[in-house]
Design an enzyme around this catalytic site. Structure first.
Site, short mmCIF file in Angstrom:
data_model
loop_
_atom_site.label_atom_id
_atom_site.label_comp_id
_atom_site.label_asym_id
_atom_site.label_seq_id
_atom_site.Cartn_x
_atom_site.Cartn_y
_atom_site.Cartn_z
N TRP A 23 0.91 -1.16 0.20
CA TRP A 23 0.83 -0.37 0.01
C TRP A 23 0.77 1.35 0.19
CZ3 TRP A 23 -0.32 -3.83 4.12
CH2 TRP A 23 0.24 -3.80 4.76
N ARG A 24 2.15 1.26 -0.30
CA ARG A 24 2.86 2.05 0.22
C ARG A 24 3.51 2.16 -0.90
NH1 ARG A 24 6.68 1.60 5.12
NH2 ARG A 24 5.06 2.31 6.99
N GLU A 36 -5.86 0.85 4.86
CA GLU A 36 -6.37 1.26 6.12
C GLU A 36 -7.48 0.69 7.37
OE1 GLU A 36 -3.51 2.86 7.91
OE2 GLU A 36 -2.91 4.00 6.19
N LEU A 79 -10.72 -11.97 10.76
CA LEU A 79 -9.52 -11.18 10.35
C LEU A 79 -10.06 -10.56 11.97
CD1 LEU A 79 -7.24 -9.17 10.12
CD2 LEU A 79 -8.99 -8.27 8.68
N TYR A 119 -7.65 9.25 12.96
CA TYR A 119 -7.27 8.51 12.19
C TYR A 119 -6.87 7.81 10.62
CZ TYR A 119 -3.54 5.17 10.97
OH TYR A 119 -2.63 4.21 9.72
N ASP A 137 -1.77 6.69 15.77
CA ASP A 137 -2.20 5.59 16.46
C ASP A 137 -1.45 5.18 17.60
OD1 ASP A 137 -0.10 5.34 14.93
OD2 ASP A 137 0.23 3.84 14.23
#
Length: 355
Positions: A23-24, A36, A79, A119, A137
């Site tokens: 995701w970066r 996120e 999850l 956040y 966070d």
DNA sequence: AAACCGGGGAT
DNA sequence: ATCCCAGGTTT
């Protein structure tokens, strides 16, 4: 404190030590938002396989919005915090159907999406749009409490305000995306809860707690001790190759499938359960009880569940369980079940491969 | 402000 | 056995 020097030291450290995470590599707000939500209260190692699954199965917001909720919950199975999946789906529908597929373009707008709080709105806004809003966070709370030697309990209303203020003051307005990621990465890799690696910390020269040799005293938290104990007895009704399942309507595991449930606040022996009013009220006829299966205690953050499975076989098609649906055993694998039930079903399949 | 909501891994 | 995790919503 020289904020510019601190910011630069942080960025230099980040560029060398940052983890290579999928995701970066994108500025697509959909993928960043997705990551996120998955990572809320979830470690990167635990969330990564789910991110890979979701980004493949639902490559864009329309694919996610148009999927049935049961498919989304199935992908989320295991999850935890399932309201995240329900809110994820609701927000996808909102963006796909009412916003032409475009996510809100600011922190303030993002806050209006279901499941997006302070956040997540700051994370998406800074990572996708480079908006100058600081993320706070669990990692950042810890870093800031040490850096400023501030003993305000982080898990309080005042703590959120105080540390958000520090974070915003410290934010590198020129590169808010990299700065925010660096702060979190510092907390995850260097400024860890136990045994922080202060010796190699890029900002130790600015750290109040380090100067006082008091790093271990931060962050301060107000701890609440509440652990409810519950006793679940699941009737596992089987007739030929079918089983009866129902969908949970409220509280824990909402939206997931389960079996007919008898719940008690006190421990009970199987025999007591079989003689209890709740069980007799099921009005079962012509059934055979298999060996009950006691699962090991299922410990959640705020309660402990003791679960016993009572497998029963009907000789004739039962009239009971009108609130359930009878499905083929072979399709159990396609439904989302709570973790302990999923483990029970998988082990049972191993033991009875030809059932 | 406090309670509720999951599951896993590190210590 | 306890804490913590790229927190948010409800009461």
């Amino acid at each position: 404190m020289n904020i510019e020097r601190l910011q630069q030291a942080l960025l230099n450290w980040y560029k060398v030590h940052k983890r290579d995470l999928p995701w970066r590599k994108t500025t697509d707000p959909y993928l960043i938002w997705l990551s996120e939500i998955i990572l809320q209260q979830t470690r990167v190692s635990q969330g990564l396989p789910y991110y890979l699954k979701f980004s493949t199965q639902f490559p864009n917001v329309h694919a996610l919005a148009n999927a049935p909720q049961e498919e989304v919950l199935k992908a989320w199975e295991g999850l935890g915090y399932y309201s995240r999946a329900r809110n994820l789906h609701a927000a996808a529908k909102e963006v796909s159907h009412n916003r032409d597929g475009n996510f809100p373009s600011s922190y303030q707008g993002l806050l209006e999406l279901k499941g997006v709080g302070d956040y997540t709105a700051a994370a998406v806004a800074s990572f996708a749009y480079r908006e100058g809003v600081a993320v706070v966070d669990g990692n950042v709370f810890r870093v800031l409490s040490r850096l400023f030697g501030d003993a305000t309990p982080v898990n309080t209303t005042q703590g959120k305000k105080v540390f958000k203020g520090y974070a915003q003051k410290l934010l590198n307005k020129g590169q808010p995306d990299l700065h925010n990621q660096a702060m979190m990465e510092l907390g995850a890799l260097q400024c860890t809860p136990t045994k922080p690696n202060c010796r190699q910390c890029p900002v130790k020269d600015y750290c109040s707690a380090y100067a006082q040799s008091a790093v271990a005293q931060y962050p301060v938290k107000e701890r609440k001790k509440y652990n409810r104990v519950r006793h679940f007895f699941y009737v596992y009704p089987q007739y030929q190759k079918q089983v009866a399942v129902s969908k949970r309507r409220d509280n824990i595991w909402k939206g997931l499938f389960e079996f007919p449930l008898l719940e008690f606040e006190e421990p009970k022996e199987v025999q007591e359960v079989l003689e209890s009013k709740d069980f007799l009220d099921l009005g079962l006829r012509a059934f055979q009880l298999d060996t009950p299966v006691k699962l090991r205690a299922h410990k959640l953050s705020h309660q402990t569940l003791h679960i016993t499975i009572l497998p029963i076989h009907f000789e004739d098609k039962p009239a009971a369980f009108s609130h359930c649906q009878w499905i083929a055993k072979a399709s159990l694998k396609d439904l989302a079940f709570p973790r302990p039930l999923r483990q029970f079903l998988n082990e049972k399949q191993l033991n009875l491969p030809f059932d």
